[in-house]
Design an enzyme around this catalytic site. Sequence first.
Site, mmCIF file in Angstrom:
data_model
loop_
_atom_site.group_PDB
_atom_site.id
_atom_site.type_symbol
_atom_site.label_atom_id
_atom_site.label_comp_id
_atom_site.label_asym_id
_atom_site.label_seq_id
_atom_site.Cartn_x
_atom_site.Cartn_y
_atom_site.Cartn_z
ATOM 1 N N ALA A 104 -97.583 -20.169 18.172
ATOM 2 C CA ALA A 104 -97.715 -18.888 17.470
ATOM 3 C C ALA A 104 -99.023 -18.233 17.897
ATOM 4 O O ALA A 104 -99.945 -18.912 18.364
ATOM 5 C CB ALA A 104 -97.702 -19.085 15.958
ATOM 6 N N PHE A 105 -99.110 -16.930 17.719
ATOM 7 C CA PHE A 105 -100.284 -16.193 18.210
ATOM 8 C C PHE A 105 -101.564 -16.638 17.507
ATOM 9 O O PHE A 105 -102.659 -16.406 17.988
ATOM 10 C CB PHE A 105 -100.081 -14.682 18.014
ATOM 11 C CG PHE A 105 -100.383 -14.195 16.629
ATOM 12 C CD1 PHE A 105 -99.482 -14.342 15.603
ATOM 13 C CD2 PHE A 105 -101.607 -13.596 16.354
ATOM 14 C CE1 PHE A 105 -99.773 -13.909 14.324
ATOM 15 C CE2 PHE A 105 -101.905 -13.155 15.077
ATOM 16 C CZ PHE A 105 -100.987 -13.311 14.062
ATOM 17 N N LYS A 106 -101.427 -17.308 16.372
ATOM 18 C CA LYS A 106 -102.623 -17.688 15.624
ATOM 19 C C LYS A 106 -103.473 -18.724 16.366
ATOM 20 O O LYS A 106 -104.630 -18.926 16.022
ATOM 21 C CB LYS A 106 -102.247 -18.182 14.231
ATOM 22 C CG LYS A 106 -101.698 -17.033 13.390
ATOM 23 C CD LYS A 106 -101.600 -17.377 11.932
ATOM 24 C CE LYS A 106 -101.196 -16.173 11.106
ATOM 25 N NZ LYS A 106 -99.741 -15.900 11.193
ATOM 26 N N ASP A 107 -102.892 -19.343 17.403
ATOM 27 C CA ASP A 107 -103.697 -20.244 18.236
ATOM 28 C C ASP A 107 -104.905 -19.515 18.838
ATOM 29 O O ASP A 107 -105.960 -20.118 19.005
ATOM 30 C CB ASP A 107 -102.844 -20.817 19.380
ATOM 31 C CG ASP A 107 -101.917 -21.932 18.901
ATOM 32 O OD1 ASP A 107 -102.288 -22.657 17.959
ATOM 33 O OD2 ASP A 107 -100.827 -22.086 19.481
ATOM 34 N N ALA A 110 -107.556 -19.344 15.961
ATOM 35 C CA ALA A 110 -108.008 -20.638 15.453
ATOM 36 C C ALA A 110 -108.771 -21.440 16.504
ATOM 37 O O ALA A 110 -109.788 -22.064 16.207
ATOM 38 C CB ALA A 110 -106.814 -21.436 14.931
#
Length: 434
Positions: A104-107, A110
């Site tokens: 997911a793009f949240k990598d 994070a």
Amino acid sequence: MLFNSTKNKSRKFSLGQVLILGLAPDGGLFVPSTTPVMPKSFFKKIKDLPFKKIAFKVSQKFIQGVPEKILKKIIKDSFNFPVPLKKIGPNLYILELFNGPTLAFKDFGARFMSRLISEFLKRQKKWLNIIVATSGDTGSAVASGFFQTPSIQVYILYPSKRVSRLQELQLTTYGKNITALEVKGSFDDCQKLAKQILNDKKLAEQKIFSSANSINFGRLLPQSFYYFWGYAQLQKLGLKQKPIFVVPSGNFGNLTAGLMAKKIGLPVERFVAATNSNDIVPRYLTTGLFLPKKSKKTISSAMDVGNPSNFARMLELYKHNVKKMVEDISGFSISDAETRRTIKRVYKETGYILDPHTAVGIAAALKYRDQTKSTAPLIVLSTAHPAKFKEIVEPLIQKKVKLPQQLSKIISKKKKAKLMANDYKKLKDFLLRN
Ligand SMILES: *Cc1c(COP(=O)(O)O)cnc(C)c1O
């Protein structure tokens, strides 16, 4: 570069403080106090720059006091996966942001943030607790990004039974410095609990808590890099028109990062804020009224947000002027039925498999183009890999979605989570005992 709270412009904070505090002491969100500008020369050669170089140039404008060599290493370690721009129709592109370890793009946020915070903690010889509320993907990206990071303990609050099975495994199978807390409530309840922890002055005397939600500026900054990158890929294809970025949105961190990119000079025609039936921001854009609500459950669950936390930053960027905001952003709310139809149709017409969140983006992009007859290239940010939501996607396309190896690795692992009542005092007791 200094920062201030959205609630108070006079008190200034350093980046180290911003990263470690997460939320400003007055409960506001941190925003940069000044606006850097990317030089013209940067845009002249942008199409030939690799992703990491673009990330370095942009981050340098916001991060001072970290040696160049260390910043370059943080970038190199964080963005060790491809970010392809794919054409799926006339003037319609998908920027795939889901090729990192949790799909997911949240990598992006994070991985970069954990490394940057770790760098600041190392210097201050501090120990930090991170608390994060997740509707699914934030938690796994944070767990993966912070796993075994020295001096950091992570607590993840997620809504029981409201994340997919694979998402839950991605949250709950790390162990070590990652603790998963399964809350009997909604994502909004989790977010409220996390905010209470972060605002609890008594608790802060005993343990330092910070946030890894998109309320932390450290997560937002790296999300601006791929807007520059997407623009550069269009330039590379010889397209001269400014792009329209379409952003599937929940807490609006992703969109805010795009607005920031524009503010520091990225040529953008317009943004389209795409939501599911949690339509607080599209409504604001048409009525000028911001009316947070209880979140509704949809098939694009990572966007089930009834009170988007980054809205305060959006207001700040447009000086609380809805007219100005509407000049830059259009909003569309997409129903689950439309999302399903879009997944089916795009697969049938192009063979491309969309996850439900990206499908919300595609549906909004097509609606926008229908209404405006715009000829500008549309770049839809693809926020998750379809395999993460295969329970929804597979029956629609009548085909199995191949599990990338990042996911196939975790299926055999065992869930480890502590079931928690939606109760602040119980949570606090647990955190103090731990
Ligand atoms: C978190 C998330 C979103 C929403 O992003 P925001 O920055 O909260 O607006 C969209 N899609 C997926 C898959 C997500 O995980």
